[in-house]
Design an enzyme around this catalytic site. Sequence first.
Site, PDB file in Angstrom:
ATOM      1  N   ASP A 108       3.586   3.542   6.922  1.00 10.35           N
ATOM      2  CA  ASP A 108       2.727   3.362   8.096  1.00 10.35           C
ATOM      3  C   ASP A 108       3.496   2.925   9.328  1.00 10.35           C
ATOM      4  O   ASP A 108       4.614   2.420   9.252  1.00 10.35           O
ATOM      5  CB  ASP A 108       1.669   2.291   7.805  1.00 10.35           C
ATOM      6  CG  ASP A 108       2.256   0.881   7.813  1.00 10.35           C
ATOM      7  OD1 ASP A 108       3.278   0.660   7.114  1.00 10.35           O
ATOM      8  OD2 ASP A 108       1.723   0.016   8.525  1.00 10.35           O
ATOM      9  N   LYS A 128       0.817  -1.204   0.000  1.00 10.06           N
ATOM     10  CA  LYS A 128       0.000   0.000   0.000  1.00 10.06           C
ATOM     11  C   LYS A 128       0.858   1.263   0.000  1.00 10.06           C
ATOM     12  O   LYS A 128       0.409   2.349  -0.343  1.00 10.06           O
ATOM     13  CB  LYS A 128      -0.874   0.014   1.271  1.00 10.06           C
ATOM     14  CG  LYS A 128      -1.805  -1.138   1.422  1.00 10.06           C
ATOM     15  CD  LYS A 128      -2.524  -1.018   2.767  1.00 10.06           C
ATOM     16  CE  LYS A 128      -3.293  -2.261   3.073  1.00 10.06           C
ATOM     17  NZ  LYS A 128      -3.796  -2.245   4.463  1.00 10.06           N
ATOM     18  N   GLY A 129       2.093   1.115   0.461  1.00  9.69           N
ATOM     19  CA  GLY A 129       2.911   2.283   0.798  1.00  9.69           C
ATOM     20  C   GLY A 129       3.161   3.260  -0.325  1.00  9.69           C
ATOM     21  O   GLY A 129       3.307   4.461  -0.088  1.00  9.69           O
ATOM     22  N   LYS A 146      17.269   3.173   2.156  1.00  3.99           N
ATOM     23  CA  LYS A 146      18.124   2.976   3.342  1.00  3.99           C
ATOM     24  C   LYS A 146      19.273   2.056   2.926  1.00  3.99           C
ATOM     25  O   LYS A 146      19.283   0.876   3.307  1.00  3.99           O
ATOM     26  CB  LYS A 146      17.329   2.303   4.463  1.00  3.99           C
ATOM     27  CG  LYS A 146      16.274   3.158   5.127  1.00  3.99           C
ATOM     28  CD  LYS A 146      15.570   2.329   6.217  1.00  3.99           C
ATOM     29  CE  LYS A 146      14.643   3.144   7.055  1.00  3.99           C
ATOM     30  NZ  LYS A 146      13.890   2.287   8.032  1.00  3.99           N
ATOM     31  N   ARG A 150      -0.269   6.854   7.427  1.00  2.00           N
ATOM     32  CA  ARG A 150       0.037   6.913   5.990  1.00  2.00           C
ATOM     33  C   ARG A 150      -0.416   8.239   5.379  1.00  2.00           C
ATOM     34  O   ARG A 150       0.107   8.675   4.364  1.00  2.00           O
ATOM     35  CB  ARG A 150      -0.695   5.780   5.240  1.00  2.00           C
ATOM     36  CG  ARG A 150      -0.210   4.376   5.548  1.00  2.00           C
ATOM     37  CD  ARG A 150      -0.853   3.399   4.576  1.00  2.00           C
ATOM     38  NE  ARG A 150      -0.795   2.016   5.004  1.00  2.00           N
ATOM     39  CZ  ARG A 150       0.227   1.189   4.753  1.00  2.00           C
ATOM     40  NH1 ARG A 150       1.286   1.622   4.112  1.00  2.00           N
ATOM     41  NH2 ARG A 150       0.178  -0.063   5.159  1.00  2.00           N
ATOM     42  N   ASP A 192      14.589  -1.067   2.022  1.00  2.00           N
ATOM     43  CA  ASP A 192      15.281  -1.207   3.296  1.00  2.00           C
ATOM     44  C   ASP A 192      16.295  -2.354   3.156  1.00  2.00           C
ATOM     45  O   ASP A 192      17.367  -2.165   2.606  1.00  2.00           O
ATOM     46  CB  ASP A 192      14.208  -1.462   4.367  1.00  2.00           C
ATOM     47  CG  ASP A 192      14.740  -1.541   5.775  1.00  2.00           C
ATOM     48  OD1 ASP A 192      15.818  -1.001   6.044  1.00  2.00           O
ATOM     49  OD2 ASP A 192      14.062  -2.155   6.631  1.00  2.00           O
ATOM     50  N   VAL A 222      10.526   5.679   9.700  1.00  3.90           N
ATOM     51  CA  VAL A 222       9.732   6.864   9.368  1.00  3.90           C
ATOM     52  C   VAL A 222       8.295   6.497   9.002  1.00  3.90           C
ATOM     53  O   VAL A 222       8.011   5.365   8.599  1.00  3.90           O
ATOM     54  CB  VAL A 222      10.384   7.645   8.201  1.00  3.90           C
ATOM     55  CG1 VAL A 222      11.685   8.295   8.638  1.00  3.90           C
ATOM     56  CG2 VAL A 222      10.597   6.750   6.983  1.00  3.90           C
ATOM     57  N   GLU A 241       8.197   2.175  -5.553  1.00  2.85           N
ATOM     58  CA  GLU A 241       8.207   1.708  -4.157  1.00  2.85           C
ATOM     59  C   GLU A 241       8.215   2.901  -3.209  1.00  2.85           C
ATOM     60  O   GLU A 241       8.695   3.981  -3.569  1.00  2.85           O
ATOM     61  CB  GLU A 241       9.486   0.892  -3.898  1.00  2.85           C
ATOM     62  CG  GLU A 241       9.322  -0.611  -4.053  1.00  2.85           C
ATOM     63  CD  GLU A 241       8.673  -1.257  -2.834  1.00  2.85           C
ATOM     64  OE1 GLU A 241       7.938  -0.574  -2.084  1.00  2.85           O
ATOM     65  OE2 GLU A 241       8.904  -2.465  -2.642  1.00  2.85           O
ATOM     66  N   ASP A 242       7.740   2.678  -1.985  1.00  5.97           N
ATOM     67  CA  ASP A 242       7.846   3.730  -0.977  1.00  5.97           C
ATOM     68  C   ASP A 242       9.252   3.776  -0.377  1.00  5.97           C
ATOM     69  O   ASP A 242       9.846   4.837  -0.228  1.00  5.97           O
ATOM     70  CB  ASP A 242       6.784   3.551   0.125  1.00  5.97           C
ATOM     71  CG  ASP A 242       6.784   2.154   0.753  1.00  5.97           C
ATOM     72  OD1 ASP A 242       7.511   1.253   0.273  1.00  5.97           O
ATOM     73  OD2 ASP A 242       6.035   1.952   1.737  1.00  5.97           O
TER      74      ASP A 242
END
Length: 189
Positions: A167, A51-52, A138, A173, A110, A161, A106-107
């Site tokens: 989220d 969802k991000g 990241k 969000r 990581d 974050v 993508e949000d």
Amino acid sequence: MLVDAIERVVISAEDVARRVRELGEQISKDYRDGAKKDPKKRPLLVVGILKGAMPFMADLMRAIDILMEYDFMAVSSYGNGTSPGEVRILKDLDCAIGRRDVLIVEDIVDTGHTLQHILAGLSARGPASLRVCTLLDKPHRREVDVRVDYVGFVLPENLFVVGYGLDYAELYRNLPFVGVLKPEFVRER
Ligand code: 5GP
């Protein structure tokens, strides 16, 4: 108010908007050049990862000034330490991607496990090209080697974050900026 849960704004709404415009210009330029070389090429397919990526995707696509289509995938990752890298596809693409230019949105990247799984699955379907655009990166947390072509912001520290699609327990969000929660709003996990 929702912002009362925020300890620190890491990336303001204005900075997000400016960077999204820059990314849109760069992406438009890159794919426009590709289309000039092959005029019969089908339009770019932009794939948002739910969802991000939803808010980022919504703003980014309006900053892209070439013909494009969009679609979504939903994935869930169980990277909670016990089974890092386990990724499940909850919603697949509606359309075929063979011989098409595909841009994944993508949000955040990581450890890279989620993206690696998505890339492996999509590259097996024979796209003409497969690139990645992420709002946040990241790189110091990476556990697998994944190539990210367009990065909005590299997070300077090892921060967790929220906001602008990201989220904490499905909340926050809808904040228009990226920030860090106050410790009292973070439950022990
Ligand atoms: P990966 O570790 O597979 O690269 O990322 C998995 C997922 O972890 C991301 O898609 C995102 O949902 C979540 N994630 C990683 N870092 C953060 C963060 O700082 N904040 C939030 N809200 N989610 C994160």
